[in-house]
Design an enzyme around this catalytic site. Structure first.
Site, PDB file in Angstrom:
ATOM      1  N   ILE A 182       0.819  -1.220   0.000  1.00  0.00           N
ATOM      2  CA  ILE A 182       0.000   0.000   0.000  1.00  0.00           C
ATOM      3  C   ILE A 182       0.847   1.261   0.000  1.00  0.00           C
ATOM      4  O   ILE A 182       0.328   2.358  -0.113  1.00  0.00           O
ATOM      5  CB  ILE A 182      -0.985   0.053   1.196  1.00  0.00           C
ATOM      6  CG1 ILE A 182      -0.278  -0.255   2.510  1.00  0.00           C
ATOM      7  CG2 ILE A 182      -2.155  -0.876   0.958  1.00  0.00           C
ATOM      8  CD1 ILE A 182      -1.191  -0.140   3.720  1.00  0.00           C
ATOM      9  N   GLY A 183       2.125   1.116   0.128  1.00  0.00           N
ATOM     10  CA  GLY A 183       2.946   2.317   0.083  1.00  0.00           C
ATOM     11  C   GLY A 183       4.404   1.972   0.305  1.00  0.00           C
ATOM     12  O   GLY A 183       4.732   0.867   0.729  1.00  0.00           O
ATOM     13  N   GLY A 194       8.075   4.047   1.651  1.00  0.00           N
ATOM     14  CA  GLY A 194       8.674   5.298   2.112  1.00  0.00           C
ATOM     15  C   GLY A 194      10.152   5.113   2.343  1.00  0.00           C
ATOM     16  O   GLY A 194      10.743   4.118   1.905  1.00  0.00           O
ATOM     17  N   GLY A 195      10.728   6.052   3.041  1.00  0.00           N
ATOM     18  CA  GLY A 195      12.152   6.036   3.285  1.00  0.00           C
ATOM     19  C   GLY A 195      12.603   4.833   4.095  1.00  0.00           C
ATOM     20  O   GLY A 195      13.758   4.435   4.023  1.00  0.00           O
ATOM     21  N   GLY A 227      11.009   1.745   4.174  1.00  0.00           N
ATOM     22  CA  GLY A 227      10.691   0.436   3.642  1.00  0.00           C
ATOM     23  C   GLY A 227       9.306   0.398   3.026  1.00  0.00           C
ATOM     24  O   GLY A 227       8.689   1.430   2.791  1.00  0.00           O
ATOM     25  N   THR A 228       8.851  -0.808   2.794  1.00  0.00           N
ATOM     26  CA  THR A 228       7.585  -1.001   2.099  1.00  0.00           C
ATOM     27  C   THR A 228       6.481  -1.266   3.117  1.00  0.00           C
ATOM     28  O   THR A 228       6.723  -1.882   4.150  1.00  0.00           O
ATOM     29  CB  THR A 228       7.722  -2.213   1.168  1.00  0.00           C
ATOM     30  OG1 THR A 228       8.970  -2.113   0.496  1.00  0.00           O
ATOM     31  CG2 THR A 228       6.623  -2.248   0.148  1.00  0.00           C
ATOM     32  N   VAL A 229       5.275  -0.799   2.810  1.00  0.00           N
ATOM     33  CA  VAL A 229       4.139  -1.037   3.693  1.00  0.00           C
ATOM     34  C   VAL A 229       3.135  -1.948   2.993  1.00  0.00           C
ATOM     35  O   VAL A 229       2.782  -1.726   1.838  1.00  0.00           O
ATOM     36  CB  VAL A 229       3.458   0.294   4.085  1.00  0.00           C
ATOM     37  CG1 VAL A 229       2.321   0.042   5.056  1.00  0.00           C
ATOM     38  CG2 VAL A 229       4.465   1.254   4.682  1.00  0.00           C
ATOM     39  N   LYS A 244       4.898  -2.871   8.136  1.00  0.00           N
ATOM     40  CA  LYS A 244       6.004  -2.104   7.563  1.00  0.00           C
ATOM     41  C   LYS A 244       7.269  -2.948   7.590  1.00  0.00           C
ATOM     42  O   LYS A 244       7.702  -3.395   8.645  1.00  0.00           O
ATOM     43  CB  LYS A 244       6.196  -0.812   8.350  1.00  0.00           C
ATOM     44  CG  LYS A 244       7.352   0.009   7.836  1.00  0.00           C
ATOM     45  CD  LYS A 244       7.366   1.389   8.420  1.00  0.00           C
ATOM     46  CE  LYS A 244       6.490   2.310   7.606  1.00  0.00           C
ATOM     47  NZ  LYS A 244       6.722   3.715   7.934  1.00  0.00           N
ATOM     48  N   ASP A 298      10.239  13.262  11.902  1.00  0.00           N
ATOM     49  CA  ASP A 298       9.813  13.125  10.511  1.00  0.00           C
ATOM     50  C   ASP A 298       8.344  13.502  10.368  1.00  0.00           C
ATOM     51  O   ASP A 298       7.570  12.798   9.735  1.00  0.00           O
ATOM     52  CB  ASP A 298      10.070  11.681  10.046  1.00  0.00           C
ATOM     53  CG  ASP A 298      10.136  11.569   8.534  1.00  0.00           C
ATOM     54  OD1 ASP A 298      10.203  12.619   7.861  1.00  0.00           O
ATOM     55  OD2 ASP A 298      10.095  10.441   8.019  1.00  0.00           O
TER      56      ASP A 298
HETATM   57  N1  LIG Z   1      -0.840   2.140   9.406  1.00  0.00           N
HETATM   58  C1  LIG Z   1      -1.139   2.430   8.121  1.00  0.00           C
HETATM   59  N2  LIG Z   1      -2.389   2.329   7.668  1.00  0.00           N
HETATM   60  C2  LIG Z   1      -2.701   2.628   6.393  1.00  0.00           C
HETATM   61  N3  LIG Z   1      -1.821   3.056   5.479  1.00  0.00           N
HETATM   62  C3  LIG Z   1      -0.543   3.193   5.862  1.00  0.00           C
HETATM   63  C4  LIG Z   1      -0.132   2.894   7.204  1.00  0.00           C
HETATM   64  N4  LIG Z   1       1.183   3.133   7.286  1.00  0.00           N
HETATM   65  C5  LIG Z   1       1.585   3.554   6.080  1.00  0.00           C
HETATM   66  N5  LIG Z   1       0.556   3.599   5.213  1.00  0.00           N
HETATM   67  C6  LIG Z   1       0.595   4.018   3.814  1.00  0.00           C
HETATM   68  O1  LIG Z   1       1.854   3.698   3.276  1.00  0.00           O
HETATM   69  C7  LIG Z   1       2.483   4.862   2.775  1.00  0.00           C
HETATM   70  C8  LIG Z   1       3.972   4.767   2.982  1.00  0.00           C
HETATM   71  O2  LIG Z   1       4.279   4.870   4.348  1.00  0.00           O
HETATM   72  P1  LIG Z   1       5.739   5.037   4.843  1.00  0.00           P
HETATM   73  O3  LIG Z   1       5.660   5.450   6.272  1.00  0.00           O
HETATM   74  O4  LIG Z   1       6.516   3.836   4.500  1.00  0.00           O
HETATM   75  O5  LIG Z   1       6.310   6.208   3.952  1.00  0.00           O
HETATM   76  P2  LIG Z   1       6.192   7.756   4.132  1.00  0.00           P
HETATM   77  O6  LIG Z   1       5.318   8.086   5.291  1.00  0.00           O
HETATM   78  O7  LIG Z   1       5.825   8.338   2.817  1.00  0.00           O
HETATM   79  O8  LIG Z   1       7.681   8.195   4.439  1.00  0.00           O
HETATM   80  P3  LIG Z   1       8.520   7.870   5.757  1.00  0.00           P
HETATM   81  O9  LIG Z   1       9.250   6.612   5.445  1.00  0.00           O
HETATM   82  O10 LIG Z   1       9.447   9.015   5.888  1.00  0.00           O
HETATM   83  O11 LIG Z   1       7.589   7.715   6.885  1.00  0.00           O
HETATM   84  C9  LIG Z   1       1.815   6.011   3.522  1.00  0.00           C
HETATM   85  O12 LIG Z   1       1.858   7.206   2.787  1.00  0.00           O
HETATM   86  C10 LIG Z   1       0.419   5.524   3.702  1.00  0.00           C
HETATM   87  O13 LIG Z   1      -0.336   5.810   2.551  1.00  0.00           O
HETATM   88 MG   LIG Z   2       5.500   7.181   7.134  1.00  0.00          MG
END
Ligand SMILES: Nc1ncnc2c1ncn2[C@@H]1O[C@H](COP(=O)(O)OP(=O)(O)OP(=O)(O)O)[C@@H](O)[C@H]1O
Ligand SMILES: [Mg+2]
Ligand SMILES: *[C@@H]1O[C@H](CO)[C@@H](O)[C@H](O)[C@H]1NC(C)=O
Ligand SMILES: *[C@@H]1O[C@H](CO)[C@@H](O)[C@H](O)[C@H]1NC(C)=O
Ligand SMILES: *[C@@H]1O[C@H](CO)[C@@H](O)[C@H](O)[C@H]1NC(C)=O
Ligand SMILES: *[C@@H]1O[C@H](CO)[C@@H](O)[C@H](O)[C@H]1NC(C)=O
Ligand SMILES: *[C@@H]1O[C@H](CO)[C@@H](O)[C@H](O)[C@H]1NC(C)=O
Length: 591
Positions: A312-313, A315-316, A318-320, A334, A429
C-alpha cells in the site's frame, strides 16, 4: 551447538575484538587511511559504498573511490561523487595533504566546507557541486595555488566570495552558481577572467563580472572587502531577500529531494519479493500487551502470503503492506530491511518502548516480526490513508472543519510524544504522509521514533535522505540534530500545508524562488497572509484563520527559541481556534 555458541558469544566476541585490535596494532593503517575512516564516521548515510572501507587494511589504496600514488601510497584521488552520502565533511580531510582531486559532487553533504581543505595544497580539482554545503567559502581555499577547477555550485553557501580566491593563479574553471552568495565579486586577481555563467543564481552578488554595479552603503560603486553577509538588512526590501535566501536554501534542498525520494521509493518497491524469504528462515513474533490475538504461527503463515499486490505504500524506511487476517481484522505491515547485524537488542528495546506508547492520536504499534533479514512492524491499519493523499490526491475530501480537526489531533499526538512519554520522543519526521486518518478523518501520528531508531542503528538511512526537506527546520539542516523544536517547525509547515492545500515545495512557490514558509513570510510583509488559504475551503471564519496562522507563524520561526512547545500549541489551538463563537458560548451555558 546453538546453545554453546550463545553461551560463549560474549567472551568469544571479546577475544575476536582484541585479536582485531592486535592485528590493527601490528600493521596499523596509514595516516591517510585513518583520516578517511574519520571522514566516514561523520557520514550518516550512503548507498553502502563506504562499507567496503576496512580499517584493518594496511592502507586505503584498494578502497572504493580512493586512488593512491603507487610509490608513496598517499591518497591522490578521492572520488565519491553521486553516492547519496549525507553528513558533514570531517576536518580530517586536511590530513590528505597529497590530494590532487577531491570529487564529492552530487551527494547530500551538508554543513560547512572545512577550512582544513586549505591544507591540501596539491589539489588541482575540487568538485563539491550539488550538495547542501552552507556557511561561507573558507578563505583558506585561496591557498590552493595548484587549483585548476573549483566547482561549488548548487549548494547553500552564503556570505561573500573571499578575496583570497583571487590568488588562485592556476584556476581555469570556476563555478559558484546557485548559492546565496552576496557582496562584491573580488575584482583584483584571477577571478576577472570569469563571466556571468560562473556566478549565476546568486541574488546578492555584484561586480563588473556580472554587469551589476555594487552600491555600498556610502553610495560608492565598487569595493571588494569580504564583509560577509552583514551588508544585508539595511531596508526591508533587502531583509526580504535575505529571508527568502534562507528559505531558498531549504528549497534547493527540496528540489533535489524530489529526485532523491523518487529513487528511494523505487528502491523500496524492489524488496517486495523478499517477504516469504524473510520469514522462512526462522522468524519470531513479538506482541505487545496481547495486542494481537493470534498465534505466531498464524501470523507467520499470513506473512508468507504477502506479495507485491498487497503493497500500500513505500517510504524512506521500507515497504508497507496490507495484512488482512482471516477474522477480518486488518493491519499495516512495515518492512524494514536489516542492514546491520548486532544492533538487534538495542532495536528491540526501542521497539518495546514504541509499542508501549498508546494514545488516541498515535498509530498503534501492535508488535513486530523478527526475521534474519528484516523487521516487520505490525501497526493498526488506518482506512483513511495518509493526510498527504487526502490533501493532494483526493481534493475536496477534507473541508475546513475537518482540516482543523486533523491539525488539532496531530498536535495532541505530537504533544503527547514530547511531554507525556517517558522517555520523551522526538518524532523527527513530521510530514503529511506520516499523519494517517481513520475512517472518521481523525488524525493519527505515525512513524514516531523510527527515524531515531534507524539513525542510531547506523543503518545509514536517516530522515534527511528519507525525503522531508520541505519540513525541516533550518538549524536541523545545518546540524542534523533533532530537538523538540525541530518537530515544532515541521508541525508549523504541516499546518501551512493543511491550510493552503499545497505541498511545502509546491511548484507555484518554487517558481517564485520560495517554499511555503518563504511564501508565508512574503505575504506577511505585504499584510496579505490570509491569501495563503486553499481556495477550495469555504465558510472560513477570519478569526479562526488568523489564530491558526498565528500558531503556524510562531512554529516556523527561524529561531528555535521563538517556537512554542507542542503543549502550548495544543492550548492555543483549543482556546483560540476551537473556541465556539461568543454567541454559541452563551447558548451552551444558558441551559
Ligand atoms: N498504518 C497504516 N495504515 C494505512 N496506510 C498506511 C499505514 N502506514 C503507512 N501507510 C501508507 O503507506 C504509505 C507509505 O508509508 P511510509 O511510512 O513507509 O512512507 P512515508 O510516510 O511516505 O515516508 P517515511 O518513510 O518518511 O515515513 C503512507 O503514505 C500511507 O499511505
Ligand atoms: Mg511514514
Ligand atoms: C569521479 O567519478 C565519476 C563517475 O565515476 C566521473 O564522472 C568523474 O569524472 C570522476 N572525477 C574525477 C575527478 O576523476
Ligand atoms: C596539514 O598538513 C600537515 C602536513 O603537511 C599535517 O601535519 C597537519 O596535521 C595538517 N593539518 C590538518 C588540520 O589536517
Ligand atoms: C592559508 O590561508 C590562511 C588564510 O587565508 C592563512 O592565514 C595561512 O597562513 C595560509 N597558510 C599557508 C600555509 O599558506
Ligand atoms: C555553473 O553551474 C551552473 C549550474 O550547474 C551552470 O548552469 C553553468 O553553466 C555553470 N557555469 C560554468 C562556467 O561552468
Ligand atoms: C567614496 O567615494 C568618494 C568619492 O567618489 C570618496 O571621497 C570616499 O572616500 C569614498 N568612500 C569610501 C568609503 O571609499
Amino acid at each position: 551447538m546453538g546453545i554453546l555458541l550463545t553461551v560463549f558469544q560474549g567472551p568469544l566476541l571479546f577475544y575476536l575484538l582484541s585479536l582485531c585490535f592486535l592485528v590493527d596494532k601490528l600493521q596499523s593503517l596509514t595516516s591517510d587511511g585513518e583520516a578517511l575512516v574519520n571522514f566516514r564516521t561523520n557520514i550518516i548515510s550512503s548507498d553502502g559504498l563506504l562499507r567496503q572501507w576496512r580499517p584493518e587494511d594496511p592502507d586505503p589504496c584498494e578502497w572504493k573511490g580512493v586512488t593512491c600514488d603507487s610509490k608513496t601510497k598517499r591518497v591522490v584521488y578521492l572520488n565519491l561523487s553521486n553516492h547519496k552520502l549525507s553528513g558533514p565533511i570531517s576536518s580530517d580531510i586536511g590530513r590528505l595533504d597529497r590530494l590532487k582531486f577531491l570529487d564529492l559532487h552530487y551527494n547530500n553533504f551538508y554543513g560547512a566546507i572545512p577550512p582544513e581543505l586549505g591544507n591540501c595544497t596539491e589539489l588541482q580539482g575540487l568538485f563539491l557541486q550539488n550538495n547542501y554545503f552552507s556557511g561561507m567559502i573558507p578563505t583558506e581555499i585561496g591557498n590552493l595555488s595548484n587549483l585548476q577547477t573549483l566547482d561549488i555550485s548548487s549548494n547553500s553557501l552564503s556570505g561573500s566570495i573571499p578575496t583570497s580566491l583571487g590568488n588562485l593563479r592556476s584556476l581555469l574553471n570556476f563555478n559558484v552558481s546557485n548559492n546565496f552568495l552576496s557582496g562584491p565579486i573580488p575584482s583584483d586577481g584571477v577571478l576577472d577572467q570569469f563571466g556571468t555563467t560562473t556566478f549565476l543564481g546568486n541574488r546578492g552578488l555584484c561586480g563588473k563580472h556580472i554587469n551589476q554595479l555594487c552600491k555600498d552603503d556610502d553610495g560608492n560603486s565598487t569595493g571588494s572587502q569580504p564583509t560577509g553577509s552583514q551588508n544585508v538588512k539595511k531596508n526591508s526590501g533587502r531583509l526580504l531577500i535575505s529571508a527568502s535566501a534562507t528559505v531558498g536554501a531549504l528549497l534547493l534542498v527540496a528540489l533535489m529531494c524530489f529526485w532523491g525520494c523518487f529513487l528511494y521509493k523505487k528502491l523500496g518497491k524492489n524488496d517486495a519479493k523478499g517477504l516469504a524469504v524473510d520469514v522462512s528462515g526462522g522468524a519470531s513474533i513479538v506482541m505487545f500487551h496481547g495486542d494481537l490475538p493470534y498465534s505466531s504461527k498464524d501470523i507467520i503463515k499470513k506473512l508468507e502470503t504477502l506479495n507485491e499486490e498487497h503493497v500500500i505504500g513505500a517510504g524512506g524506511f521500507g515497504t508497507v503492506y496490507k495484512l488482512s487476517m482471516d477474522d477480518g481484522n486488518v493491519f499495516a505491515l512495515k518492512r524494514i530491511v536489516k542492514l546491520n547485524e548486532g544492533f538487534d537488542r538495542f532495536f528491540e528495546r526501542e521497539l518495546e518502548i514504541l509499542g508501549s506508547i498508546k494514545h488516541r492520536y498515535l498509530v498503534n504499534l501492535r508488535g513486530y516480526c523478527n526475521s534474519p533479514t528484516s523487521k516487520l512492524l505490525i501497526y493498526d491499519y488506518l482506512s483513511g490513508g495518509s493526510l498527504d493523499e487526502a490533501l493532494h490526491e483526493k481534493t475536496d475530501l477534507l473541508d475546513w472543519d475537518a482540516r482543523i480537526n486533523v491539525i488539532v489531533g496531530a498536535a495532541k499526538g505530537l504533544a503527547y510524544l514530547h511531554h507525556d512519554c517517558s522517555p520523551r520522543i522526538i518524532h523527527r519526521d513530521i510530514k503529511s504522509s506520516n499523519i494517517l486518518l481513520d475512517g472518521n478523518f481523525e488524525a493519527r501520528v505515525s512513524d514516531f521514533g523510527l527515524a531515531k531508531l534507524l539513525e542510531d542503528e547506523e543503518s545509514h538511512i536517516t530522515t534527511i535522505v528519507a525525503g522531508t526537506f520541505g519540513y525541516l527546520a533550518p538549524e536541523y539542516m545545518q546540524s542534523g540534530r533533532a530537538t523538540e523544536k525541530t518537530d515544532v517547525y515541521s508541525f508549523g509547515v504541516l499546518v501551512l500545508e493543511v491550510i493552503s492545500g499545497k505541498r511545502p515545495t509546491d511548484a507555484s512557490f518554487i517558481e517564485k524562488g520560495l517554499n511555503i514558509v518563504g511564501w508565508l513570510n512574503y505575504l506577511i510583509t505585504e499584510d496579505r497572509q490570509r491569501e495563503i488559504i486553499d481556495t477550495n475551503c469555504e465558510g472560513v471564519e477570519p478569526e479562526t484563520l488568523d489564530a491558526l496562522l498565528s500558531v503556524a507563524i510562531q512554529c516556523v520561526s527561524s529561531t528555535p527559541e521563538d517556537r512554542p512547545t507542542m503543549h502550548r500549541v495544543v492550548q492555543t489551538l483549543e482556546s483560540e481556534v476551537m473556541t465556539p463563537c461568543p454567541s454559541d458560548f452563551y447558548d451552551s451555558t444558558s441551559d
